[in-house]
Scaffold this motif. Structure first.
Motif, PDB file in Angstrom:
ATOM      1  N   THR A  65       0.827  -1.040   0.119  1.00  0.00           N
ATOM      2  CA  THR A  65       0.188  -0.102  -0.074  1.00  0.00           C
ATOM      3  C   THR A  65       0.768   1.393   0.161  1.00  0.00           C
ATOM      4  O   THR A  65       2.088   1.135   0.260  1.00  0.00           O
ATOM      5  CB  THR A  65      -0.898   0.154   1.208  1.00  0.00           C
ATOM      6  OG1 THR A  65      -0.097  -0.012   2.542  1.00  0.00           O
ATOM      7  CG2 THR A  65      -1.907  -1.081   1.434  1.00  0.00           C
ATOM      8  N   GLU A  66       0.278   2.437  -0.393  1.00  0.00           N
ATOM      9  CA  GLU A  66       0.950   3.638  -0.346  1.00  0.00           C
ATOM     10  C   GLU A  66      -0.137   4.727   0.191  1.00  0.00           C
ATOM     11  O   GLU A  66      -1.154   4.526   0.150  1.00  0.00           O
ATOM     12  CB  GLU A  66       1.647   3.989  -1.678  1.00  0.00           C
ATOM     13  CG  GLU A  66       0.513   4.256  -2.669  1.00  0.00           C
ATOM     14  CD  GLU A  66       1.046   4.547  -4.208  1.00  0.00           C
ATOM     15  OE1 GLU A  66       1.957   5.125  -4.334  1.00  0.00           O
ATOM     16  OE2 GLU A  66       0.623   3.610  -5.175  1.00  0.00           O
ATOM     17  N   MET A  67       0.570   5.679   0.969  1.00  0.00           N
ATOM     18  CA  MET A  67      -0.274   6.761   1.421  1.00  0.00           C
ATOM     19  C   MET A  67       0.123   7.953   0.597  1.00  0.00           C
ATOM     20  O   MET A  67       1.070   8.357   0.504  1.00  0.00           O
ATOM     21  CB  MET A  67       0.075   7.161   2.695  1.00  0.00           C
ATOM     22  CG  MET A  67      -0.557   8.270   3.526  1.00  0.00           C
ATOM     23  SD  MET A  67      -0.150   8.422   5.359  1.00  0.00           S
ATOM     24  CE  MET A  67      -0.216   6.753   5.954  1.00  0.00           C
ATOM     25  N   LEU A  68      -1.363   8.530   0.135  1.00  0.00           N
ATOM     26  CA  LEU A  68      -1.091   9.628  -0.899  1.00  0.00           C
ATOM     27  C   LEU A  68      -1.940  10.800  -0.210  1.00  0.00           C
ATOM     28  O   LEU A  68      -2.818  10.553   0.620  1.00  0.00           O
ATOM     29  CB  LEU A  68      -2.059   9.163  -2.068  1.00  0.00           C
ATOM     30  CG  LEU A  68      -1.329   7.930  -2.801  1.00  0.00           C
ATOM     31  CD1 LEU A  68      -2.183   7.589  -4.111  1.00  0.00           C
ATOM     32  CD2 LEU A  68       0.029   8.212  -3.269  1.00  0.00           C
ATOM     33  N   SER A  69      -1.607  12.041  -0.257  1.00  0.00           N
ATOM     34  CA  SER A  69      -2.011  13.329   0.170  1.00  0.00           C
ATOM     35  C   SER A  69      -3.007  13.586  -0.653  1.00  0.00           C
ATOM     36  O   SER A  69      -2.969  13.443  -2.239  1.00  0.00           O
ATOM     37  CB  SER A  69      -1.044  14.235   0.088  1.00  0.00           C
ATOM     38  OG  SER A  69      -1.647  15.479   0.580  1.00  0.00           O
ATOM     39  N   ILE A  70      -4.271  13.998  -0.294  1.00  0.00           N
ATOM     40  CA  ILE A  70      -5.458  14.176  -1.203  1.00  0.00           C
ATOM     41  C   ILE A  70      -6.051  15.443  -0.414  1.00  0.00           C
ATOM     42  O   ILE A  70      -5.917  15.747   0.714  1.00  0.00           O
ATOM     43  CB  ILE A  70      -6.338  13.126  -0.996  1.00  0.00           C
ATOM     44  CG1 ILE A  70      -6.905  12.656   0.209  1.00  0.00           C
ATOM     45  CG2 ILE A  70      -5.873  12.001  -2.066  1.00  0.00           C
ATOM     46  CD1 ILE A  70      -8.084  11.919   0.271  1.00  0.00           C
ATOM     47  N   GLY A  71      -6.971  16.233  -1.196  1.00  0.00           N
ATOM     48  CA  GLY A  71      -7.894  17.230  -0.658  1.00  0.00           C
ATOM     49  C   GLY A  71      -9.163  16.658  -0.028  1.00  0.00           C
ATOM     50  O   GLY A  71      -9.698  15.707  -0.463  1.00  0.00           O
ATOM     51  N   SER A  72      -9.456  17.439   0.987  1.00  0.00           N
ATOM     52  CA  SER A  72     -10.771  16.774   1.970  1.00  0.00           C
ATOM     53  C   SER A  72     -11.764  17.057   0.987  1.00  0.00           C
ATOM     54  O   SER A  72     -12.555  16.259   1.083  1.00  0.00           O
ATOM     55  CB  SER A  72     -10.687  17.471   3.355  1.00  0.00           C
ATOM     56  OG  SER A  72     -10.641  18.839   3.237  1.00  0.00           O
ATOM     57  N   VAL A  73     -11.950  18.075   0.232  1.00  0.00           N
ATOM     58  CA  VAL A  73     -13.162  18.377  -0.523  1.00  0.00           C
ATOM     59  C   VAL A  73     -13.216  17.456  -1.751  1.00  0.00           C
ATOM     60  O   VAL A  73     -14.264  16.915  -2.064  1.00  0.00           O
ATOM     61  CB  VAL A  73     -12.882  19.771  -1.157  1.00  0.00           C
ATOM     62  CG1 VAL A  73     -14.141  20.069  -1.934  1.00  0.00           C
ATOM     63  CG2 VAL A  73     -13.091  20.801   0.010  1.00  0.00           C
ATOM     64  N   ASP A  74     -12.107  16.884  -2.182  1.00  0.00           N
ATOM     65  CA  ASP A  74     -12.027  15.826  -3.265  1.00  0.00           C
ATOM     66  C   ASP A  74     -12.548  14.568  -2.637  1.00  0.00           C
ATOM     67  O   ASP A  74     -13.219  13.643  -3.446  1.00  0.00           O
ATOM     68  CB  ASP A  74     -10.559  15.708  -3.886  1.00  0.00           C
ATOM     69  CG  ASP A  74     -10.266  17.139  -4.427  1.00  0.00           C
ATOM     70  OD1 ASP A  74     -10.957  17.939  -4.941  1.00  0.00           O
ATOM     71  OD2 ASP A  74      -8.919  17.395  -4.555  1.00  0.00           O
ATOM     72  N   LEU A  75     -12.079  14.286  -1.691  1.00  0.00           N
ATOM     73  CA  LEU A  75     -12.676  12.971  -0.846  1.00  0.00           C
ATOM     74  C   LEU A  75     -14.223  13.004  -0.725  1.00  0.00           C
ATOM     75  O   LEU A  75     -14.864  12.040  -0.979  1.00  0.00           O
ATOM     76  CB  LEU A  75     -11.891  12.762   0.565  1.00  0.00           C
ATOM     77  CG  LEU A  75     -12.355  11.513   1.250  1.00  0.00           C
ATOM     78  CD1 LEU A  75     -11.871  10.337   0.265  1.00  0.00           C
ATOM     79  CD2 LEU A  75     -11.620  11.472   2.514  1.00  0.00           C
ATOM     80  N   ALA A  76     -14.448  14.212   0.017  1.00  0.00           N
ATOM     81  CA  ALA A  76     -16.100  14.524   0.165  1.00  0.00           C
ATOM     82  C   ALA A  76     -16.752  14.380  -1.312  1.00  0.00           C
ATOM     83  O   ALA A  76     -17.746  13.654  -1.310  1.00  0.00           O
ATOM     84  CB  ALA A  76     -16.408  15.710   0.481  1.00  0.00           C
ATOM     85  N   ASP A  77     -16.308  14.836  -2.139  1.00  0.00           N
ATOM     86  CA  ASP A  77     -16.789  14.650  -3.572  1.00  0.00           C
ATOM     87  C   ASP A  77     -16.785  13.191  -4.193  1.00  0.00           C
ATOM     88  O   ASP A  77     -18.009  12.882  -4.561  1.00  0.00           O
ATOM     89  CB  ASP A  77     -16.293  15.522  -4.813  1.00  0.00           C
ATOM     90  CG  ASP A  77     -16.480  16.973  -4.497  1.00  0.00           C
ATOM     91  OD1 ASP A  77     -17.249  17.441  -3.891  1.00  0.00           O
ATOM     92  OD2 ASP A  77     -15.496  17.615  -5.309  1.00  0.00           O
ATOM     93  N   ALA A  78     -15.673  12.376  -4.010  1.00  0.00           N
ATOM     94  CA  ALA A  78     -15.882  10.987  -4.317  1.00  0.00           C
ATOM     95  C   ALA A  78     -16.943  10.237  -3.535  1.00  0.00           C
ATOM     96  O   ALA A  78     -17.518   9.307  -4.078  1.00  0.00           O
ATOM     97  CB  ALA A  78     -14.350  10.244  -4.286  1.00  0.00           C
TER      98      ALA A  78
END
Length: 85
Positions: A65-78
């Motif tokens: 596995t790998e840990m990736l930085s994402i935007g909280s808004v992008d996660l909520a959209d998904a």
């Protein structure tokens, strides 16, 4: 400066995309880590988000596995798109 991390498991029922990642991720459970720092100088404890990361299957290495930085808004959209599919 006080920093805390929150961990939660988010489940996607369908394959999904998160803006900023160049691949589709399979349906399943994903660990999301949110780092927050305390806002100093207030008369009550308050935190602001400084980072959101998701643990995903690594490309090309089975079981890794790998840990990736994402935007909280992008996660909520998904999550919203997954729930409406």
């Amino acid at each position: 400066m006080t920093i805390r991390s929150r961990r939660e498991t988010i489940t996607f029922k369908h394959p999904f995309h998160i803006r900023g990642l160049d691949r589709e991720l399979p349906a399943g459970a994903y660990e999301v880590i949110t780092d927050e720092e305390m806002i100093e100088g207030l008369s009550f404890a308050s935190y602001r988000r400084i980072a959101t990361m998701i643990t995903v299957p690594s490309e090309g290495v089975r079981g890794a596995t790998e840990m990736l930085s994402i935007g909280s808004v992008d996660l909520a959209d998904a999550q919203r798109i997954d729930a409406s599919a």
